[in-house]
Design a protein around this motif. Structure first.
Motif: not given
Length: 80
Positions: A4, A31, A35
């Motif tokens: 990421v 992740a 996000q």
């Protein structure tokens, strides 16, 4: 494990500090959480040096010379 790109500073669970813009490998759950928070986005996967080849598929001797067919797949028979 996904990579990421951080949009803001982040300290991982082990206490390592990462600056905004850094690309880090994290597990799938982390992740997704980053996000969802807007703290990161999935980093594009590129092979090392791929930014120099921009679509060139062929010998790794470098970029095609002016006038060569950039869409060609196979030996170039040209200059390195």
């Amino acid at each position: 494990m996904p990579s990421v790109m951080l949009s803001r500073e982040w300290t991982d669970p082990r206490g390592s500090h990462h600056r905004a813009g850094a690309v880090v490998e994290v597990d799938d759950v982390t992740a997704a959480r980053l996000q969802a928070e807007g703290s990161a986005r999935i980093a594009p996967h590129k092979a090392p040096g791929a930014e120099d080849r921009a679509g060139w598929v062929g010998p790794s001797g470098g970029k095609p010379s002016v006038g060569e067919r950039t869409g060609r797949v196979g030996p170039s028979g040209g200059r390195p």
